[in-house]
Scaffold this motif. Structure first.
Motif, short mmCIF file in Angstrom:
data_model
loop_
_atom_site.label_atom_id
_atom_site.label_comp_id
_atom_site.label_asym_id
_atom_site.label_seq_id
_atom_site.Cartn_x
_atom_site.Cartn_y
_atom_site.Cartn_z
N TYR A 502 0.85 -1.19 0.00
CA TYR A 502 0.00 0.00 0.00
C TYR A 502 0.89 1.24 0.00
CZ TYR A 502 -3.22 3.61 1.65
OH TYR A 502 -3.96 4.76 1.78
N LEU A 503 0.58 2.18 -0.89
CA LEU A 503 1.36 3.41 -0.97
C LEU A 503 0.44 4.59 -1.27
CD1 LEU A 503 4.12 4.87 -1.06
CD2 LEU A 503 4.16 4.39 -3.53
N ASP A 504 0.53 5.62 -0.44
CA ASP A 504 -0.21 6.88 -0.66
C ASP A 504 0.81 8.01 -0.74
OD1 ASP A 504 -1.75 9.16 -0.64
OD2 ASP A 504 -3.15 8.42 0.89
N VAL A 505 0.97 8.56 -1.93
CA VAL A 505 1.90 9.68 -2.15
C VAL A 505 1.14 10.89 -2.67
CG1 VAL A 505 3.95 8.27 -2.49
CG2 VAL A 505 2.43 8.73 -4.44
N SER A 506 -0.12 11.00 -2.34
CA SER A 506 -0.94 12.10 -2.85
C SER A 506 -0.43 13.44 -2.34
CB SER A 506 -2.41 11.90 -2.43
OG SER A 506 -2.53 11.74 -1.04
N VAL A 507 -0.63 14.46 -3.17
CA VAL A 507 -0.26 15.85 -2.88
C VAL A 507 1.25 16.02 -2.72
CG1 VAL A 507 -1.12 17.90 -1.69
CG2 VAL A 507 -2.39 15.80 -1.51
N LEU A 508 2.04 15.19 -3.41
CA LEU A 508 3.49 15.39 -3.45
C LEU A 508 3.83 16.04 -4.78
CD1 LEU A 508 5.05 12.15 -1.88
CD2 LEU A 508 4.15 14.21 -0.78
N GLN A 509 4.11 17.33 -4.74
CA GLN A 509 4.26 18.10 -5.96
C GLN A 509 5.55 17.77 -6.72
OE1 GLN A 509 1.75 20.05 -6.93
NE2 GLN A 509 0.62 19.52 -5.08
N ASP A 510 6.58 17.30 -6.03
CA ASP A 510 7.88 17.06 -6.67
C ASP A 510 8.09 15.62 -7.07
OD1 ASP A 510 8.53 19.74 -6.34
OD2 ASP A 510 9.34 19.40 -4.32
N LEU A 511 7.12 14.78 -6.87
CA LEU A 511 7.27 13.37 -7.21
C LEU A 511 7.04 13.15 -8.70
CD1 LEU A 511 7.80 10.66 -5.70
CD2 LEU A 511 5.33 10.31 -5.72
N GLY A 512 7.95 12.41 -9.35
CA GLY A 512 7.85 12.24 -10.79
C GLY A 512 7.91 10.80 -11.24
N ASP A 513 8.14 10.62 -12.54
CA ASP A 513 8.09 9.30 -13.14
C ASP A 513 9.23 8.39 -12.71
OD1 ASP A 513 5.75 9.84 -14.51
OD2 ASP A 513 6.78 10.54 -16.32
N SER A 532 -3.14 10.83 -6.26
CA SER A 532 -3.93 12.03 -6.49
C SER A 532 -3.13 13.30 -6.20
CB SER A 532 -5.19 12.00 -5.64
OG SER A 532 -6.01 10.90 -6.01
N HIS A 533 -3.29 14.26 -7.10
CA HIS A 533 -2.67 15.58 -6.97
C HIS A 533 -1.15 15.53 -7.08
CE1 HIS A 533 -3.30 19.81 -6.18
NE2 HIS A 533 -4.58 19.57 -5.93
N CYS A 534 -0.63 14.57 -7.81
CA CYS A 534 0.81 14.51 -8.11
C CYS A 534 0.99 15.04 -9.53
CB CYS A 534 1.32 13.08 -7.98
SG CYS A 534 1.33 12.46 -6.29
N ARG A 535 1.42 16.27 -9.65
CA ARG A 535 1.41 16.96 -10.94
C ARG A 535 2.55 16.55 -11.86
NH1 ARG A 535 -2.30 20.92 -10.91
NH2 ARG A 535 -3.18 21.53 -8.89
N GLN A 536 3.60 15.92 -11.34
CA GLN A 536 4.74 15.56 -12.16
C GLN A 536 4.65 14.13 -12.73
OE1 GLN A 536 6.87 17.98 -12.88
NE2 GLN A 536 5.71 19.31 -11.48
N ILE A 537 3.71 13.33 -12.26
CA ILE A 537 3.58 11.96 -12.73
C ILE A 537 2.77 11.94 -14.03
CG2 ILE A 537 2.62 9.69 -12.19
CD1 ILE A 537 3.19 10.22 -9.27
N THR A 538 3.27 11.20 -15.01
CA THR A 538 2.63 11.14 -16.32
C THR A 538 2.25 9.71 -16.67
OG1 THR A 538 4.67 10.77 -17.59
CG2 THR A 538 4.12 13.06 -17.01
N ASP A 539 1.72 9.54 -17.87
CA ASP A 539 1.35 8.21 -18.35
C ASP A 539 2.55 7.28 -18.39
OD1 ASP A 539 -1.23 9.05 -18.66
OD2 ASP A 539 -1.08 9.39 -20.83
N VAL A 540 3.74 7.82 -18.62
CA VAL A 540 4.95 6.99 -18.70
C VAL A 540 5.21 6.30 -17.37
CG1 VAL A 540 7.44 7.02 -19.09
CG2 VAL A 540 5.95 8.47 -20.48
#
Length: 634
Positions: A502-513, A532-540
């Protein structure tokens, strides 16, 4: 010899049945049922439990299930649970035509988008309950959660025909006094009774029930039954000499009722009270009479004082679990009395008791050395020194929960880490003085830690998670809202915690692919992920999770601008075990909706702050359910 069926020729039915009963998962039993007709028949005989949600026509389903699973002992019906039915609607040989018709009606309504409050609600009725009574004569446990159409007529059918009934849960049902009277008349083995939110119930019904079944009753739960008064509890005290557990949530209960139970039920072990009109007198009676009490939970008591805890500490020497929730007038002296008198205490929760501070917790640390779980919520007066004493005195502590404790910081967490090396679960939320130093100490000292939650702890960053990844093998991690955590911290977890599920990393703005790639490589057992609300994570990055974490069951990815409809489709197609996907509605293509509409939940028209508040208070299991009908033998 290839093609030879040795198992069916040699093993008798009894042995195969015993093997089926030892299978842990429903999927394993389902797989066995597909081997051959004999195994299908035997596997059905081994099923002991059915769980049924709100379906197209539950009455019809129950009749069908009763024919197939004849040895069922436990039936759970919960009409809060509802999904689309992912089954083909074509006619199959041996399938009841009425079931197919019901499925078609329900599926057609959903296809037209009319499933929410625009079509007739299909609910379990008295006819369905009669089918339960007729089909499952060996029934021992029956749970009817919010079954609004069930009345005393259906309940009487159960009481008359299911003579082995031991557990009855009627939460949210309007069964009335006549139904309970029938249960009291016929159910002479009843042990557990849940009447929470049974609004039609009065003293008359409950008195008749305990008059008939009181000798065997061991557990009673009552909540929001406005017409149940002290008179009913006096009957409980008179007839239920074997009662071990009582849970009350009522504004109509006073000292008289609680005292009647305390004096008449000497074997009482569990007492949970949320009764605003109960005073010190009742709790003093509990301390005097309930010498076997092991668990006491007091909620929202505004008119009793430390006198109650003095009595509990003096009389209830076997007390192991104490919960004090919003008890305004309790102070350190009351908690000290419990600590001195109840040295075997293993669980303590203090929530919103603003007069309890450092000194009270110090008393617990000195006297209750076997404490294994401690929860401090909204305790502004408890400081670092209290937890330092807990670290010194409570070496067996395995779980610590801290919420909004403004005076607790790194010094306290370091003391806990050094003194409580057996710590397995650490949950900290909005404790803004806790930072890297304390969590690093946890990683260095608590090698058995498997569950870590650091929600909205602003001072915790990558350095802390690196220490955790090197020192602990986590199964659950929640770092939502910890803004200083980025790729480095999550990569350390991915490399050091291969059993993470189980992992919850929501609202981490600097987390990426890059972190997602490492998670895909290092955490193959991941089942639940909240992005949720991780703006740097993409489909990749998401594709790495979907393709490598084959056991993934739930995924929350709301307000991730880098995740598109293609990423959502990848999760749906790649994760064969997926059960829940929470995403914006516009990111679901028509094809994806057709393929997996039943497992997709939408969160839209909410602002950023609303999402943050939701992520703080909602777990993966809150408000979403995807199983309408299943059966197992647990």
């Amino acid at each position: 010899m290839r093609g030879r069926d040795w198992i069916n020729q040699i093993l008798p039915d009894e042995l195969i049945l015993d093997i089926f009963r030892h299978l842990e998962s429903k999927s394993s039993r389902d797989a066995c049922a597909l081997v051959c007709k004999r195994w299908l028949r035997l596997e059905r005989l081994s099923r002991l439990t059915l769980r049924i949600g709100a379906s197209g026509c539950p009455d019809v389903f129950i009749k069908l299930l009763a024919r197939r699973f004849v040895n069922v002992r436990n039936v759970f019906v919960d009409e809060r649970l509802s999904i689309s039915l992912p089954v083909p609607l074509g006619r199959r040989r041996g399938t009841d035509h009425s079931v197919i018709s019901a499925l078609k009606i329900h599926s057609l309504a959903e296809t037209n988008g009319l499933e929410d409050n625009e079509t007739e609600s299909y609910c379990l009725s008295d006819a369905g309950l009669a089918a339960v009574a007729t089909g499952f004569s060996k029934l021992e446990k029956l749970s009817l959660i919010w079954c609004s159409n069930v009345t005393h007529v259906g309940l009487r059918s159960i009481a008359e025909k299911c003579i082995f009934l031991k557990s009855l849960d009627l939460q949210g049902c309007y069964v009335g006094d006549q139904g309970l009277a029938a249960v009291g008349e016929f159910s002479k083995q009843l042990e557990d009774l849940n009447l929470r939110f049974c609004e039609g119930l009065t003293d008359a019904g409950l008195i008749k029930l305990v008059d008939g079944s009181g000798k065997t009753l061991k557990s009673i739960s009552l909540a929001a039954c406005a017409k149940v008064t002290d008179t009913s509890l006096e009957a409980v005290g008179s007839h239920c000499r074997s009662l071990e557990s009582l849970s009350l949530d009522s504004e109509c209960i006073h000292d008289k009722g609680v005292l009647a139970v305390a004096q008449g039920c000497p074997q009482l072990k569990v007492l949970k009270l949320q009764c605003v009109n109960v005073t010190d007198g009742a709790l003093q009676g509990v301390g005097t009479c309930c010498l076997s009490l092991e668990l006491l939970a007091l909620y929202s008591f505004q008119i009793f004082t430390d006198k109650s805890l003095y009595a509990i500490g003096k009389g209830c020497k076997r007390l192991k679990s104490l919960t004090l929730n919003d008890c305004t007038f309790l102070s350190d002296k009351g908690l000290e009395a419990v600590a001195v008198g109840c040295t075997g205490l293993t669980y303590l929760e203090v929530n919103g008791c603003h007069n309890i501070g450092t000194y009270g917790l110090e008393s617990i640390a000195r006297s209750c050395t076997h404490l294994s779980e401690l929860a401090l919520l909204y305790c502004q007066r408890i400081g670092n020194f209290a937890l330092s004493e807990i670290g010194k005195g409570c070496k067996f502590l395995q779980a610590l929960h801290l919420v909004d404790c403004a005076s607790i910081g790194d010094e306290a967490i370091c003391s806990i880490a050094r003194g409580c090396c057996n710590l397995k679960r650490l949950h900290i939320r909005r404790c803004y003085e806790v930072g890297n130093k304390g969590i690093i100490a946890v990683g260095e000292n608590c090698k058995f830690l498997t569950d870590l939650s650091l929600r909205f702890c602003d001072r915790v960053g990558d350095e802390a998670l690196v220490a955790i990844g090197e020192g602990c093998s986590l199964h659950h991690l929640n770092v939502s809202g910890c803004h200083q955590i980025g790729d480095d911290g999550i990569i350390a977890i991915a490399r050091g915690c291969p059993e993470l599920s189980y992992l919850d990393v929501s609202v981490l703005q600097d987390l990426g692919d890059m972190a997602m790639v490492e998670l895909g490589e290092g955490c193959p057992l991941l089942r639940d992920i909240v992005l949720s609300h991780c703006r740097q994570i993409t489909d990749v990055g998401l594709s790495y999770i979907a393709n490598r974490c084959t056991l993934l069951e739930t995924s929350h990815m709301v307000y991730c601008p880098g995740i598109t409809a293609a990423g959502v489709a990848t999760v749906i197609t790649s994760c064969t075990n997926i059960k829940k996907v929470l995403v914006e509605k516009w990111k679901v293509s028509p094809r994806t909706k057709r393929r997996a509409g039943s497992i997709i939940s939408y969160l839209c028209d909410l602002g950023d702050m609303a999402l943050v508040e939701l992520s703080e208070g909602m777990s993966l299991d809150d408000g979403y359910c995807d199983v309408a009908l299943s059966s197992n033998n647990k």
